[in-house]
Write a protein that holds these residues in place. Structure first.
Motif, PDB file in Angstrom:
ATOM      1  N   HIS A  20      49.396  29.502  41.743  1.00 23.01           N
ATOM      2  CA  HIS A  20      49.533  30.671  40.871  1.00 23.01           C
ATOM      3  C   HIS A  20      48.813  31.883  41.472  1.00 23.01           C
ATOM      4  O   HIS A  20      49.335  32.994  41.455  1.00 23.01           O
ATOM      5  CB  HIS A  20      48.951  30.386  39.477  1.00 23.01           C
ATOM      6  N   HIS A  78      59.380  23.020  29.353  1.00 25.25           N
ATOM      7  CA  HIS A  78      58.837  23.687  30.530  1.00 25.25           C
ATOM      8  C   HIS A  78      59.916  23.893  31.599  1.00 25.25           C
ATOM      9  O   HIS A  78      60.081  24.987  32.140  1.00 25.25           O
ATOM     10  CB  HIS A  78      57.678  22.859  31.102  1.00 25.25           C
ATOM     11  N   GLU A  81      62.163  26.725  30.745  1.00 26.57           N
ATOM     12  CA  GLU A  81      61.641  28.067  31.060  1.00 26.57           C
ATOM     13  C   GLU A  81      61.837  28.389  32.534  1.00 26.57           C
ATOM     14  O   GLU A  81      62.169  29.509  32.892  1.00 26.57           O
ATOM     15  CB  GLU A  81      60.163  28.203  30.667  1.00 26.57           C
ATOM     16  N   HIS A  82      61.615  27.398  33.394  1.00 27.48           N
ATOM     17  CA  HIS A  82      61.853  27.624  34.827  1.00 27.48           C
ATOM     18  C   HIS A  82      63.332  27.925  35.065  1.00 27.48           C
ATOM     19  O   HIS A  82      63.679  28.793  35.874  1.00 27.48           O
ATOM     20  CB  HIS A  82      61.449  26.393  35.648  1.00 27.48           C
ATOM     21  N   ASP A  84      65.480  29.212  32.888  1.00 29.30           N
ATOM     22  CA  ASP A  84      65.780  30.550  32.360  1.00 29.30           C
ATOM     23  C   ASP A  84      65.363  31.622  33.369  1.00 29.30           C
ATOM     24  O   ASP A  84      66.038  32.633  33.537  1.00 29.30           O
ATOM     25  CB  ASP A  84      65.046  30.793  31.033  1.00 29.30           C
ATOM     26  N   TYR A  85      64.228  31.378  34.018  1.00 31.35           N
ATOM     27  CA  TYR A  85      63.763  32.323  35.044  1.00 31.35           C
ATOM     28  C   TYR A  85      64.770  32.415  36.190  1.00 31.35           C
ATOM     29  O   TYR A  85      65.131  33.506  36.630  1.00 31.35           O
ATOM     30  CB  TYR A  85      62.402  31.844  35.564  1.00 31.35           C
ATOM     31  N   TRP A 114      56.814  38.093  33.203  1.00 31.62           N
ATOM     32  CA  TRP A 114      57.207  36.686  33.080  1.00 31.62           C
ATOM     33  C   TRP A 114      56.104  35.763  33.601  1.00 31.62           C
ATOM     34  O   TRP A 114      55.717  34.804  32.926  1.00 31.62           O
ATOM     35  CB  TRP A 114      58.516  36.398  33.832  1.00 31.62           C
ATOM     36  N   TRP A 115      55.597  36.082  34.795  1.00 30.70           N
ATOM     37  CA  TRP A 115      54.609  35.162  35.380  1.00 30.70           C
ATOM     38  C   TRP A 115      53.344  35.101  34.559  1.00 30.70           C
ATOM     39  O   TRP A 115      52.807  34.017  34.319  1.00 30.70           O
ATOM     40  CB  TRP A 115      54.332  35.524  36.841  1.00 30.70           C
ATOM     41  N   SER A 117      52.919  35.714  31.286  1.00 31.26           N
ATOM     42  CA  SER A 117      53.060  35.025  30.007  1.00 31.26           C
ATOM     43  C   SER A 117      53.390  33.547  30.224  1.00 31.26           C
ATOM     44  O   SER A 117      52.909  32.693  29.476  1.00 31.26           O
ATOM     45  CB  SER A 117      54.064  35.733  29.088  1.00 31.26           C
ATOM     46  N   HIS A 118      54.150  33.216  31.260  1.00 29.62           N
ATOM     47  CA  HIS A 118      54.431  31.799  31.532  1.00 29.62           C
ATOM     48  C   HIS A 118      53.139  31.042  31.882  1.00 29.62           C
ATOM     49  O   HIS A 118      52.894  29.948  31.380  1.00 29.62           O
ATOM     50  CB  HIS A 118      55.456  31.663  32.660  1.00 29.62           C
ATOM     51  N   ARG A 122      52.861  28.634  28.665  1.00 27.34           N
ATOM     52  CA  ARG A 122      53.494  27.352  28.983  1.00 27.34           C
ATOM     53  C   ARG A 122      52.686  26.531  29.998  1.00 27.34           C
ATOM     54  O   ARG A 122      52.475  25.342  29.845  1.00 27.34           O
ATOM     55  CB  ARG A 122      54.901  27.630  29.522  1.00 27.34           C
ATOM     56  N   ASP A 123      52.232  27.190  31.085  1.00 25.05           N
ATOM     57  CA  ASP A 123      51.475  26.445  32.091  1.00 25.05           C
ATOM     58  C   ASP A 123      50.108  26.012  31.547  1.00 25.05           C
ATOM     59  O   ASP A 123      49.607  24.951  31.909  1.00 25.05           O
ATOM     60  CB  ASP A 123      51.282  27.286  33.359  1.00 25.05           C
TER      61      ASP A 123
END
Ligand SMILES: [Fe+2]
Length: 139
Positions: A20, A78, A81-82, A84-85, A114-115, A117-118, A122-123
């Motif tokens: 990350h 999860h 979401e990946h 959707d990205y 996106w990064w 908030s993800h 989620r992460d």
């Protein structure tokens, strides 16, 4: 926008946290090179390395989650979401190929939002579940 890496972004799984931090660093590098004056063609070239790294990261993260035995419901959420990205990125790729002049700046705004908030939502939940699983607890 420039994102300063902070410890609160850490999800507590070292391999994922390192990736990350690297992704945010790459985003900041891109942010310096991409602006309203950037041509869509050049921008997509610059993005290639980022896209490749992001894809490797998603696969690695999902593998860590599977290996840790994260509950299927959260794992699927999860992965979605990946997915959707990836779909959003395909839409941007199309806009770039159409030479849409607004695409570079819109893309940078999308990526930083996106990064962050993800990672923070989620992460973070994934990190909690992975650490719990590694400690042999459930909650
Ligand atoms: Fe993720």
């Amino acid at each position: 926008m420039y994102i300063e890496w902070k410890d609160v972004y850490c999800i507590g799984v070292p391999r994922i946290d390192e990736q990350h931090a690297q992704l945010i660093k790459m985003l900041n590098d891109l942010y310096q090179k991409i602006g309203p004056e950037s041509s869509p063609g050049n921008t997509w070239e610059l993005l290639n390395g980022f896209n490749r790294y992001a894809e490797t990261h998603f696969i690695c993260e999902e593998r860590i989650a599977v290996d840790a035995g994260v509950p299927l419901g959260e794992l699927n959420l999860h992965k979605q979401e990946h997915e959707d990205y990836r779909e959003r990125m395909r839409t941007f790729q199309h806009a770039f190929s159409e030479n849409d002049k607004n695409a570079p700046i819109q893309l940078m705004a999308f990526l930083s939002n996106w990064w962050l908030s993800h990672i923070l939502i989620r992460d973070m939940e994934l990190g909690r579940l992975v650490r719990n699983a590694q400690q042999g607890t459930n909650g």
